[in-house]
Design an enzyme around this catalytic site. Structure first.
Site, PDB file in Angstrom:
ATOM      1  N   ASP A  86       0.839  -1.198   0.000  1.00 25.80           N
ATOM      2  CA  ASP A  86       0.000   0.000   0.000  1.00 25.80           C
ATOM      3  C   ASP A  86       0.876   1.251   0.000  1.00 25.80           C
ATOM      4  O   ASP A  86       2.106   1.146  -0.091  1.00 25.80           O
ATOM      5  CB  ASP A  86      -0.967  -0.083   1.186  1.00 25.80           C
ATOM      6  CG  ASP A  86      -0.251  -0.076   2.527  1.00 25.80           C
ATOM      7  OD1 ASP A  86       0.876   0.421   2.639  1.00 25.80           O
ATOM      8  OD2 ASP A  86      -0.851  -0.581   3.499  1.00 25.80           O
TER       9      ASP A  86
ATOM     10  N   TRP B 275     -12.357 -28.754  -3.911  1.00 31.67           N
ATOM     11  CA  TRP B 275     -13.702 -28.629  -3.331  1.00 31.67           C
ATOM     12  C   TRP B 275     -14.769 -28.903  -4.380  1.00 31.67           C
ATOM     13  O   TRP B 275     -15.876 -29.341  -4.072  1.00 31.67           O
ATOM     14  CB  TRP B 275     -13.921 -27.241  -2.710  1.00 31.67           C
ATOM     15  CG  TRP B 275     -12.921 -26.874  -1.666  1.00 31.67           C
ATOM     16  CD1 TRP B 275     -12.243 -25.690  -1.564  1.00 31.67           C
ATOM     17  CD2 TRP B 275     -12.475 -27.669  -0.549  1.00 31.67           C
ATOM     18  NE1 TRP B 275     -11.405 -25.710  -0.481  1.00 31.67           N
ATOM     19  CE2 TRP B 275     -11.523 -26.904   0.161  1.00 31.67           C
ATOM     20  CE3 TRP B 275     -12.767 -28.955  -0.097  1.00 31.67           C
ATOM     21  CZ2 TRP B 275     -10.875 -27.375   1.303  1.00 31.67           C
ATOM     22  CZ3 TRP B 275     -12.121 -29.429   1.042  1.00 31.67           C
ATOM     23  CH2 TRP B 275     -11.196 -28.651   1.723  1.00 31.67           C
TER      24      TRP B 275
ATOM     25  N   THR C 149     -14.049 -25.138   3.181  1.00 34.10           N
ATOM     26  CA  THR C 149     -13.889 -25.007   4.633  1.00 34.10           C
ATOM     27  C   THR C 149     -13.946 -23.530   5.010  1.00 34.10           C
ATOM     28  O   THR C 149     -12.929 -22.925   5.321  1.00 34.10           O
ATOM     29  CB  THR C 149     -12.550 -25.625   5.089  1.00 34.10           C
ATOM     30  OG1 THR C 149     -11.490 -25.031   4.329  1.00 34.10           O
ATOM     31  CG2 THR C 149     -12.531 -27.121   4.896  1.00 34.10           C
ATOM     32  N   PRO C 150     -15.150 -22.951   4.971  1.00 31.98           N
ATOM     33  CA  PRO C 150     -15.252 -21.518   5.269  1.00 31.98           C
ATOM     34  C   PRO C 150     -14.850 -21.202   6.706  1.00 31.98           C
ATOM     35  O   PRO C 150     -14.808 -22.084   7.567  1.00 31.98           O
ATOM     36  CB  PRO C 150     -16.720 -21.191   5.004  1.00 31.98           C
ATOM     37  CG  PRO C 150     -17.438 -22.482   4.976  1.00 31.98           C
ATOM     38  CD  PRO C 150     -16.437 -23.542   4.609  1.00 31.98           C
TER      39      PRO C 150
END
Lengths: 139, 139, 139, 139
Positions: B17, B47, B59-60
């Site tokens: 940044d 997935w 796998t949240p």
């Protein structure tokens, strides 16, 4: 500390992953933006300007965390409610609650410092006490 | 749990940044990638494939956190050491230590669930016990 | 101009969108990284260093374009072949061919300038002739 | 074709790179979002919905290009004016003009197709003629 600020965002298609829900680092991106908008709303100038006046190049993170309660998907309008939960000398804790309507999706905290470039090595940053005039804007 | 996996990344100009240091949500992006590479190294299929076979869409995250010890900038080569620190039934905790050479830059955790689409509403996801064949790959 | 450089990337889960293919701005992100790695391979120092020595803050874009021939998805290993196709005084054209194995996925060009901060307004940038010592590294 | 749509964005700190200007792939990200908002404004449902009804999973890119005339930095409010410049059977060209106030910052085009999953291989996509009911919304 009673200043609060709400920033709104739209979840875009490109913010979502193959599971069709927000790719979670984007929630931290929105928290970071909400933190900046909080400062702007309080009257703090751009970090580019504070670099000239106070040597402050920004408020980098010491710690960040989030609890993800519900997913969001593209087209959703989300609001980030931001406040400063705690002052700890050179660091402070921002709290962000992200909602879609009434539903809380994410609760997050960011622990930040006021930073300037390290005098011996401009590639490093150094925590400093926030300038009094900036502190006055924030509490 | 003794399986460990190290994933390497190069910090790019666009990952940084205006303070010339990594924009912090990118560290979570790298942790998420490292988590996926950890699963691949353990033999877990994509997935997309597990969605067909087990209904598992990924796998949240339930929770993510990171402590930022030192900044990184573009050109830096970083390593993410990933392990599973804890199993908690439907959720589990991944630990990520991000280093540049010997220096620890970031320590993070991700609490994840195994998820399938909610049977009543495909826009929502639901935690499920990990299939036994996947668990066997991971411990 | 015969210098060529190949940069490799892994397509990550979070680089893909709900259509399960790479979210296309990421291909520009990889081209930008490949451009930087091209310069590094040729011996050009970091823009932070050139800012001190030559006032050059980077090579911002005048124009970018890409033809998308085939999609990519997470787990794919991609290679970006970069060369400078044309010198035009203050600007130059970089060509990037992105492959997965033998398959060409994307062909892109970036027209860039060597930039310094505008002397009257540091928020603006200004095209300058590339310093001779940098040009010698590139052709 | 006379439908036009304007989408507004705020340039965030994290959208900018160490040169303190927008990291250019973000302009393509905003064009992609503007394209989606254009479709929504015209009444086109989410791609998830069109996948069920028409098999259309989205409008992936065949070609994208942008001319960068002036940089933007964080805090800037930008507007993207979007229109469909040309229909070419299975593909069409969207034109985006990005402004900050009166200043044109970027002019871009995206050539897109209407896509469905390839019947023989769901990992690939295939161009199809846009459904008549969607075409009617767009011209």
């Amino acid at each position: 500390m009673h200043v609060r600020h709400t920033t709104e965002f739209t979840v875009e298609f490109g913010d979502c992953d193959p599971a069709r829900i927000v790719f979670y680092p984007n929630f931290f991106r929105w928290m970071d933006s909400a933190a900046r908008h909080y400062f702007v709303a309080a009257g703090v100038p751009s970090w580019h300007e504070t670099e000239s006046t106070d040597g402050i190049i920004g408020t980098p993170l010491v710690d960040a965390s989030a609890q993800f309660r519900q997913p969001a998907t593209y087209g959703d309008r989300i609001c980030v409610d931001t406040s400063i939960a705690e002052w700890r000398g050179r660091s402070f804790v921002m709290k962000h609650v992200i909602r879609r309507g009434e539903d809380v999706l994410v609760e997050g905290t960011e622990t930040r410092i006021f930073a300037r470039r390290h005098p011996d090595d401009p590639a490093r940053v150094q925590a400093v006490m926030p300038p009094e005039r900036i502190l006055r804007m924030l509490r």
